[in-house]
Motif scaffolding. Structure first.
Motif, PDB file in Angstrom:
ATOM      1  N   ALA A   7       0.810  -1.219   0.000  1.00 29.88           N
ATOM      2  CA  ALA A   7       0.000   0.000   0.000  1.00 29.88           C
ATOM      3  C   ALA A   7       0.841   1.266   0.000  1.00 29.88           C
ATOM      4  O   ALA A   7       0.417   2.296  -0.533  1.00 29.88           O
ATOM      5  CB  ALA A   7      -0.931  -0.004   1.206  1.00 29.88           C
ATOM      6  N   GLY A   8       2.027   1.221   0.617  1.00 32.88           N
ATOM      7  CA  GLY A   8       2.837   2.420   0.661  1.00 32.88           C
ATOM      8  C   GLY A   8       4.004   2.272   1.610  1.00 32.88           C
ATOM      9  O   GLY A   8       4.183   1.242   2.259  1.00 32.88           O
ATOM     10  N   VAL A   9       4.802   3.340   1.691  1.00 38.25           N
ATOM     11  CA  VAL A   9       5.954   3.355   2.589  1.00 38.25           C
ATOM     12  C   VAL A   9       6.042   4.735   3.231  1.00 38.25           C
ATOM     13  O   VAL A   9       5.856   5.758   2.566  1.00 38.25           O
ATOM     14  CB  VAL A   9       7.271   3.013   1.847  1.00 38.25           C
ATOM     15  N   ALA A  10       6.278   4.757   4.546  1.00 32.61           N
ATOM     16  CA  ALA A  10       6.436   6.010   5.281  1.00 32.61           C
ATOM     17  C   ALA A  10       7.881   6.136   5.742  1.00 32.61           C
ATOM     18  O   ALA A  10       8.426   5.217   6.362  1.00 32.61           O
ATOM     19  CB  ALA A  10       5.483   6.050   6.475  1.00 32.61           C
ATOM     20  N   CYS A  11       8.498   7.274   5.438  1.00 33.83           N
ATOM     21  CA  CYS A  11       9.920   7.493   5.693  1.00 33.83           C
ATOM     22  C   CYS A  11      10.085   8.695   6.616  1.00 33.83           C
ATOM     23  O   CYS A  11       9.647   9.798   6.287  1.00 33.83           O
ATOM     24  CB  CYS A  11      10.649   7.765   4.382  1.00 33.83           C
ATOM     25  N   MET A  12      10.722   8.474   7.763  1.00 36.93           N
ATOM     26  CA  MET A  12      10.973   9.563   8.697  1.00 36.93           C
ATOM     27  C   MET A  12      12.468   9.694   8.958  1.00 36.93           C
ATOM     28  O   MET A  12      13.129   8.731   9.336  1.00 36.93           O
ATOM     29  CB  MET A  12      10.259   9.315  10.033  1.00 36.93           C
ATOM     30  N   SER A  13      12.970  10.898   8.716  1.00 40.42           N
ATOM     31  CA  SER A  13      14.361  11.240   9.060  1.00 40.42           C
ATOM     32  C   SER A  13      15.365  10.273   8.444  1.00 40.42           C
ATOM     33  O   SER A  13      16.326   9.861   9.089  1.00 40.42           O
ATOM     34  CB  SER A  13      14.534  11.262  10.595  1.00 40.42           C
ATOM     35  N   GLY A  14      15.164   9.923   7.191  1.00 40.09           N
ATOM     36  CA  GLY A  14      16.042   8.967   6.530  1.00 40.09           C
ATOM     37  C   GLY A  14      16.512   9.442   5.174  1.00 40.09           C
ATOM     38  O   GLY A  14      16.553  10.642   4.887  1.00 40.09           O
ATOM     39  N   TRP A  15      16.871   8.480   4.319  1.00 42.90           N
ATOM     40  CA  TRP A  15      17.390   8.806   2.997  1.00 42.90           C
ATOM     41  C   TRP A  15      17.171   7.623   2.054  1.00 42.90           C
ATOM     42  O   TRP A  15      16.844   6.521   2.483  1.00 42.90           O
ATOM     43  CB  TRP A  15      18.868   9.158   3.078  1.00 42.90           C
TER      44      TRP A  15
END
Length: 281
Positions: free
Chosen positions: A183-191
């Motif tokens: 469904a999706g991907v959530a990215c926090m404080s990454g690269w």
């Protein structure tokens, strides 16, 4: 001559014992880990994966991947908040294992893959050499968790990857390389790792691990403006790369005054994004 009576020591120890019990009870009321002590103990086991069931029936799964030098306990407080609204979502929280981290002089550190430098400046660009072997191992592990959820009967479109910091890098690589149309991907404080390997293939620009359908996947990205670990420049370059790769649905959020952490506003935005992506069925 008056007889002296021995002090009533047994009674004194009874009172001390009662006081101790009251103190322990009061401490537990004052500080109890989110979701309880059993979850806290399980989330501190290196290399393990814990499952936190939703409040309602299980129709969707979020796989939440912690950051460098942490474990699943790092994200339990966020999960405790999310599950209050996402009733039908269960959460899988894998923990990393120890490996000799080059950036810390080969000291054993909980990490998903090796990193050679953590002392970066705000002007440093995305890395041009990364631990590809280590990344392949974490991708294999996360893909195994996705396959396991699908084997339970969870539809691929009801699975989301979420990651913070090095966990964001791991989640993002796993998402864009997954054969399942999650469904999706959530990215926090990454690269976005391995960006130095992005090349033009025919008329399209492609990441070396990118599947043909990955660019249709929704992406949530949150980053602190004052992040002093994974600097904002890495987020901006990563977002630019994702756009070049054809990603059509990127929710990019910069949070003023936020350092390398998840702030209240970001947690709320993540919760809202997940609620839209994984509505009750």
């Amino acid at each position: 001559m008056r007889e002296k009576r021995a002090p009533d020591r047994p009674l004194r120890w009874v009172f001390r014992g009662l006081f101790g019990l009251v103190f322990v009870y009061a401490f537990n009321l004052w500080w109890t880990p989110p979701l309880g002590w059993d979850v806290w103990r399980a989330s501190n086991v290196p290399g393990d994966t814990i499952e936190i069931l939703g409040i309602g029936r299980h129709s969707a799964t979020v796989i939440f991947i912690h950051g460098l030098a942490g474990n699943a306990a790092q994200v339990v407080p966020v999960v405790a908040r999310l599950r209050q609204r996402l009733w039908q979502v269960s959460f899988l929280l894998p923990s990393a294992t120890f490996l000799p981290l080059t950036a810390k002089g080969a000291v054993d550190t909980l990490a998903w893959f090796d990193i050679d430098n953590v002392q970066l400046t705000p002007d440093d660009p995305l890395p041009e050499l990364e631990d590809e072997e280590g990344m392949e191992k974490v991708i294999t592990r996360i893909h195994g968790l996705i396959d396991g959820e699908m084997a339970k009967g969870i539809e691929q479109e009801r699975i989301v990857l979420v990651g913070f910091s090095q966990g964001c890098a791991s989640a993002l690589l796993s998402a864009i390389s997954s054969e399942a149309k999650i469904a999706g991907v959530a990215c926090m404080s990454g690269w976005l790792p391995l960006s130095y390997k992005i090349k033009k293939v025919g008329t399209h620009v492609r990441h070396p691990l990118q599947t043909d359908h990955a660019h249709h996947m929704p992406v949530f990205w949150g980053h602190g403006e004052l992040d002093d670990v994974v600097h904002l420049r890495w987020a901006e370059e990563s977002i630019a790369h994702l756009a070049d790769l054809g990603f059509e649905n990127i929710d990019y959020n910069i949070y003023p005054y936020l350092k390398h952490d998840m702030g209240k506003e970001e947690k709320q935005d993540l919760e809202d994004w997940l609620a839209k992506l994984l509505p009750p069925t």
